[in-house]
Design an enzyme around this catalytic site. Structure first.
Site, mmCIF file in Angstrom:
data_model
loop_
_atom_site.group_PDB
_atom_site.id
_atom_site.type_symbol
_atom_site.label_atom_id
_atom_site.label_comp_id
_atom_site.label_asym_id
_atom_site.label_seq_id
_atom_site.Cartn_x
_atom_site.Cartn_y
_atom_site.Cartn_z
ATOM 1 N N ASN A 165 2.197 1.451 4.424
ATOM 2 C CA ASN A 165 2.497 0.170 5.115
ATOM 3 C C ASN A 165 2.177 0.263 6.610
ATOM 4 O O ASN A 165 2.851 -0.341 7.440
ATOM 5 C CB ASN A 165 3.952 -0.273 4.886
ATOM 6 C CG ASN A 165 4.247 -1.723 5.295
ATOM 7 O OD1 ASN A 165 5.354 -2.038 5.723
ATOM 8 N ND2 ASN A 165 3.287 -2.608 5.207
ATOM 9 N N ASP B 62 -8.533 3.758 1.408
ATOM 10 C CA ASP B 62 -7.528 4.147 2.399
ATOM 11 C C ASP B 62 -8.242 4.602 3.677
ATOM 12 O O ASP B 62 -8.950 5.607 3.657
ATOM 13 C CB ASP B 62 -6.708 5.287 1.791
ATOM 14 C CG ASP B 62 -5.648 5.803 2.734
ATOM 15 O OD1 ASP B 62 -5.530 5.260 3.864
ATOM 16 O OD2 ASP B 62 -4.938 6.746 2.347
ATOM 17 N N CYS C 191 0.868 -1.191 0.000
ATOM 18 C CA CYS C 191 0.000 0.000 0.000
ATOM 19 C C CYS C 191 0.896 1.230 0.000
ATOM 20 O O CYS C 191 2.074 1.142 -0.394
ATOM 21 C CB CYS C 191 -0.989 -0.018 1.159
ATOM 22 S SG CYS C 191 -0.247 -0.014 2.811
ATOM 23 N N CYS D 41 -1.589 0.818 7.414
ATOM 24 C CA CYS D 41 -3.031 0.520 7.525
ATOM 25 C C CYS D 41 -3.424 -0.736 6.750
ATOM 26 O O CYS D 41 -3.728 -1.776 7.338
ATOM 27 C CB CYS D 41 -3.870 1.695 7.031
ATOM 28 S SG CYS D 41 -3.628 3.214 7.979
ATOM 29 N N ARG D 42 -3.455 -0.662 5.422
ATOM 30 C CA ARG D 42 -4.055 -1.734 4.623
ATOM 31 C C ARG D 42 -3.150 -2.949 4.442
ATOM 32 O O ARG D 42 -3.577 -4.086 4.672
ATOM 33 C CB ARG D 42 -4.466 -1.173 3.244
ATOM 34 C CG ARG D 42 -5.600 -0.167 3.330
ATOM 35 C CD ARG D 42 -5.749 0.626 2.043
ATOM 36 N NE ARG D 42 -4.600 1.495 1.785
ATOM 37 C CZ ARG D 42 -4.427 2.246 0.732
ATOM 38 N NH1 ARG D 42 -5.342 2.221 -0.222
ATOM 39 N NH2 ARG D 42 -3.369 3.020 0.599
ATOM 40 N N SER D 43 -1.915 -2.730 3.985
ATOM 41 C CA SER D 43 -1.076 -3.910 3.700
ATOM 42 C C SER D 43 -0.654 -4.684 4.958
ATOM 43 O O SER D 43 -0.541 -5.912 4.885
ATOM 44 C CB SER D 43 0.122 -3.558 2.808
ATOM 45 O OG SER D 43 0.979 -2.627 3.395
HETATM 46 P P1 4NP Z 1 -1.884 2.801 4.072
HETATM 47 O O1 4NP Z 1 -2.559 4.171 4.633
HETATM 48 O O2 4NP Z 1 -1.314 3.136 2.711
HETATM 49 O O3 4NP Z 1 -3.012 1.842 4.011
HETATM 50 O O4 4NP Z 1 -0.803 2.415 5.081
HETATM 51 C C1 4NP Z 1 -1.905 5.401 4.620
HETATM 52 C C2 4NP Z 1 -0.987 5.697 5.601
HETATM 53 C C3 4NP Z 1 -0.338 6.916 5.595
HETATM 54 C C4 4NP Z 1 -0.583 7.821 4.572
HETATM 55 C C5 4NP Z 1 -1.496 7.507 3.587
HETATM 56 C C6 4NP Z 1 -2.154 6.295 3.610
HETATM 57 N N1 4NP Z 1 0.116 9.061 4.558
HETATM 58 O O5 4NP Z 1 -0.165 9.900 3.656
HETATM 59 O O6 4NP Z 1 0.995 9.315 5.407
#
Ligand code: 4NP
Length: 158
Positions: free
Chosen positions: A12, A122, A9, A14-16
């Site tokens: 790294n 997200d 993702c 939240c989702r992955s």
């Molecule tokens: P992820 O979520 O890609 O599922 O881990 C996010 C975590 C942080 C950010 C965006 C999405 N960020 O912009 O910092």
């Protein structure tokens, strides 16, 4: 040699990490020779633990992801992993630019529900409902992904 799967993702956190935890639990329950990891396309959160929203929803379903630490996608990853599984179309574009078209998928290509959206949304910065929705999507798509990998490689329990 074990088959290897990398969930990807943006951050790294939240989702992955949730996909890694859910998929690893399915693999372990079936005793299959599959290695699982996750990473982010960005370096925004390198070294951090998963987001509390992902930790909480995973634990609620019996999956502990608290040991994970965020890392960024590295060039060797695109050679080393058999399946590069992206959470959304933006991650997919990024990974295809590095890895080419082979072995790159979006998790929702394995969506068993008709009319599913292309992306795992997200949930970062949002409430528990967003993380619960991500869990449901990840859980059902990971089950279908696992069936596909088992079929592709004729895997049987180790
Ligand atoms: P992820 O979520 O890609 O599922 O881990 C996010 C975590 C942080 C950010 C965006 C999405 N960020 O912009 O910092």
């Amino acid at each position: 040699m074990a088959v290897s799967v990398l969930f990807i993702c943006l951050g790294n956190i939240c989702r992955s990490p949730l996909a890694e935890g859910v998929f690893a639990a399915l693999v372990e329950a079936e005793g299959l020779p599959i290695q699982v990891d996750s990473c982010g396309t960005s370096r925004y959160h390198v070294g951090e633990s998963p987001d509390p929203g992902s930790v909480r929803v995973a634990l609620a379903h019996g999956v502990d992801i608290r040991h994970q630490r965020a890392r960024q996608l590295l060039p060797p990853d695109v050679e080393r992993f058999d399946y590069l599984i992206c959470m959304d179309r933006s991650n997919e574009r990024h990974v295809r630019a590095v890895a080419g078209d082979k072995r790159v998928w979006r998790l929702r290509e394995f969506e068993p529900q008709p009319g599913g959206a292309p992306d795992v949304p997200d949930p970062w910065g949002g409430g528990a409902d967003g993380f619960a929705e991500v869990y449901r999507i990840v859980d059902r798509c990971c089950r279908r992904l696992l069936s596909q990998i088992v079929e592709d490689h004729g895997l049987t329990p180790a």
